[in-house]
Design an enzyme around this catalytic site. Structure first.
Site, mmCIF file in Angstrom:
data_model
loop_
_atom_site.group_PDB
_atom_site.id
_atom_site.type_symbol
_atom_site.label_atom_id
_atom_site.label_comp_id
_atom_site.label_asym_id
_atom_site.label_seq_id
_atom_site.Cartn_x
_atom_site.Cartn_y
_atom_site.Cartn_z
ATOM 1 N N ASP A 24 50.125 66.992 40.409
ATOM 2 C CA ASP A 24 50.430 65.830 41.251
ATOM 3 C C ASP A 24 50.989 66.263 42.608
ATOM 4 O O ASP A 24 51.611 67.324 42.725
ATOM 5 C CB ASP A 24 51.438 64.931 40.518
ATOM 6 C CG ASP A 24 51.514 63.553 41.140
ATOM 7 O OD1 ASP A 24 50.541 63.133 41.803
ATOM 8 O OD2 ASP A 24 52.549 62.883 40.972
ATOM 9 N N HIS A 41 43.494 66.907 48.166
ATOM 10 C CA HIS A 41 42.744 67.159 46.920
ATOM 11 C C HIS A 41 41.947 68.466 47.035
ATOM 12 O O HIS A 41 41.846 69.230 46.083
ATOM 13 C CB HIS A 41 41.799 65.989 46.615
ATOM 14 C CG HIS A 41 42.536 64.702 46.351
ATOM 15 N ND1 HIS A 41 43.626 64.626 45.527
ATOM 16 C CD2 HIS A 41 42.337 63.433 46.806
ATOM 17 C CE1 HIS A 41 44.083 63.376 45.487
ATOM 18 N NE2 HIS A 41 43.314 62.632 46.264
ATOM 19 N N LEU A 135 40.394 82.661 28.569
ATOM 20 C CA LEU A 135 41.265 81.495 28.750
ATOM 21 C C LEU A 135 40.404 80.243 28.626
ATOM 22 O O LEU A 135 39.305 80.195 29.181
ATOM 23 C CB LEU A 135 41.930 81.530 30.125
ATOM 24 C CG LEU A 135 42.777 80.302 30.497
ATOM 25 C CD1 LEU A 135 44.057 80.736 31.208
ATOM 26 C CD2 LEU A 135 42.049 79.333 31.398
HETATM 27 C C1 IPE Z 1 48.712 61.628 37.373
HETATM 28 O O1 IPE Z 1 49.079 61.487 38.703
HETATM 29 C C2 IPE Z 1 47.241 61.839 37.252
HETATM 30 C C3 IPE Z 1 46.716 63.114 37.755
HETATM 31 C C4 IPE Z 1 47.431 64.092 38.244
HETATM 32 C C5 IPE Z 1 45.286 63.268 37.653
HETATM 33 P P1 IPE Z 1 49.202 60.062 39.389
HETATM 34 O O2 IPE Z 1 49.586 60.310 40.787
HETATM 35 O O3 IPE Z 1 47.973 59.267 39.154
HETATM 36 O O4 IPE Z 1 50.402 59.403 38.563
HETATM 37 P P2 IPE Z 1 51.351 58.195 38.933
HETATM 38 O O5 IPE Z 1 50.492 57.073 39.424
HETATM 39 O O6 IPE Z 1 52.290 58.661 39.998
HETATM 40 O O7 IPE Z 1 52.074 57.873 37.655
HETATM 41 C C1 IPE Z 2 47.230 64.148 42.184
HETATM 42 O O1 IPE Z 2 47.721 63.990 43.476
HETATM 43 C C2 IPE Z 2 45.732 64.185 42.145
HETATM 44 C C3 IPE Z 2 45.128 63.030 41.450
HETATM 45 C C4 IPE Z 2 45.768 62.057 40.894
HETATM 46 C C5 IPE Z 2 43.681 62.999 41.423
HETATM 47 P P1 IPE Z 2 47.963 62.551 44.075
HETATM 48 O O2 IPE Z 2 46.714 62.079 44.748
HETATM 49 O O3 IPE Z 2 48.483 61.620 43.045
HETATM 50 O O4 IPE Z 2 49.074 62.873 45.142
HETATM 51 P P2 IPE Z 2 50.323 61.966 45.504
HETATM 52 O O5 IPE Z 2 51.087 61.727 44.236
HETATM 53 O O6 IPE Z 2 49.811 60.689 46.101
HETATM 54 O O7 IPE Z 2 51.093 62.788 46.490
HETATM 55 MG MG MG Z 3 50.340 61.162 42.416
#
Ligand code: IPE
Ligand code: IPE
Ligand code: MG
Length: 257
Positions: A24, A41, A135
Site C-alpha cells: 500500500d 503503481h 520461491l
Molecule cells: C489494499 O489497499 C489493497 C491492495 C494493496 C491491493 P487499499 O489501499 O485498497 O486499502 P484501503 O482502501 O486503504 O483499506
Molecule cells: C496500493 O496503493 C496499490 C493498490 C491498491 C492497487 P494505493 O493505490 O492504495 O496507494 P494509496 O494508499 O492511495 O497511497
Molecule cells: Mg491504499
C-alpha cells in the site's frame, strides 16, 4: 513453534516460510512527487521485483502480495484500467527474469470477472513458471478474504461434503491458497493499520508488521526491518510462553489446609 526444516537466517533466527504483503501507498508516493497515481503503481512494480529477489535471497519460500482487491473496483475507471494494463505490461517485462530466477508465479482471486486479456496473462505466467521451486510468488488479484471464504463454502457444498464432516482442515483445503502454509509474517506498508480483507482465514496466527514506508520505497533493507520485528515476537499459538514458570501459586489446594 518452528520445525527442524525451517531455514535459518545468518543470525540463526528462523526465516518465515510465508510472508504476505499488502503493498500500500503507491498513490501517496506519487502525490508527494506531484505525479499521477499511475506513476506510483509503476514504481510499485519495480519495488515488487526487487523484493521478490530479496525474499528469495533470504530463504523465504512463499511470498504473497496483494495486487488488486475485490474492493479496488470502486476506484475511478481510469485508475482501474491503468492497473489492469500495468499488470499485463509488468508480466511481459519481468516474466523471463522471474522464470530464470526460479520463481513460481501463482494467482489467487476471482478471475471470472477480469478481462480475458488479464486472465490469460496471469495464467500464462503461472504456466511458464510452474516448474520453479525457489520461491512461490502468489499474486492476489481481484482477491478478498471474504471472497475466498465464500468460494470455499460454495465448493464444499457443491462437493456434497456432509455438514458434520466440515472441519477447519476441510475449509483450509478449499481455500484458494491451499498449496501454501499459513503466513507467518503479514506486512502492510503505507501506514494504514488494517487488514483490508487480505488473507483473513490464513492470517489467524500471522505476526503483523505495519510500516509507514510507502510501497515504492520498500526494499530488501525494509524487509530486513520487518524480519527483525518478527524475530522479536514470541509465537505462542494460544499456548503459554516458553519461559513461563509453572503456575504453582494458582495450584488448587486440596489438602484442606
Ligand atoms: C489494499 O489497499 C489493497 C491492495 C494493496 C491491493 P487499499 O489501499 O485498497 O486499502 P484501503 O482502501 O486503504 O483499506
Ligand atoms: C496500493 O496503493 C496499490 C493498490 C491498491 C492497487 P494505493 O493505490 O492504495 O496507494 P494509496 O494508499 O492511495 O497511497
Ligand atoms: Mg491504499
Amino acid at each position: 513453534m518452528f520445525s527442524a526444516a525451517t531455514p535459518r537466517a545468518s543470525n540463526d533466527q528462523p526465516v518465515p516460510r510465508h510472508v504476505a504483503i499488502v503493498m500500500d501507498g503507491n498513490g501517496r508516493w506519487a502525490k508527494r512527487r506531484f505525479m499521477p497515481r499511475g506513476m506510483g503503481h509503476k514504481a510499485g512494480v519495480d519495488s515488487l521485483v526487487k523484493v521478490v529477489q530479496a525474499a528469495a535471497d533470504r530463504g523465504i519460500g512463499y511470498l504473497t502480495v496483494f495486487a488488486f482487491s475485490s474492493e479496488n473496483w470502486k476506484r475511478p475507471e481510469e485508475e482501474v484500467s491503468g492497473l489492469m494494463s500495468l499488470l499485463i505490461v509488468a508480466l511481459s517485462k519481468h516474466l523471463t527474469k522471474l522464470e530464470s530466477d526460479g520463481v513460481q508465479i501463482r494467482v489467487v482471486g476471482d478471475l471470472t470477472t477480469v478481462s480475458s486479456k488479464v486472465r490469460q496473462a496471469l495464467l500464462d505466467a503461472c504456466e511458464a513458471t510452474a516448474h520453479n521451486d525457489r520461491l512461490v510468488l502468489t499474486v492476489a488479484f481481484n482477491y478478498g478474504g471474504r471472497w475466498d471464504m465464500v468460494q470455499a463454502c460454495q465448493r464444499i457444498v457443491a462437493d456434497g461434503v456432509p455438514a458434520d464432516q466440515v472441519t477447519e482442515a476441510t475449509v483450509s483445503r478449499y481455500m484458494a491458497m491451499n498449496y501454501a502454509p499459513d503466513p507467518d509474517l503479514f506486512i502492510r506498508t503505507g501506514g494504514e493499520v488494517r487488514l483490508s480483507n487480505f488473507l483473513l482465514w490464513q492470517s489467524a496466527y500471522a505476526e503483523l508488521v505495519f510500516t509507514d514506508c510507502l510501497w515504492p520505497d520498500f526494499d530488501g533493507a525494509e524487509l530486513d526491518k520487518a524480519l527483525a520485528a518478527y524475530w522479536q515476537r514470541e509465537r505462542r499459538f494460544g499456548d503459554v510462553g516458553q519461559d513461563e514458570p509453572p503456575e504453582a501459586g494458582l495450584a488448587v489446594n486440596t489438602s484442606g489446609n
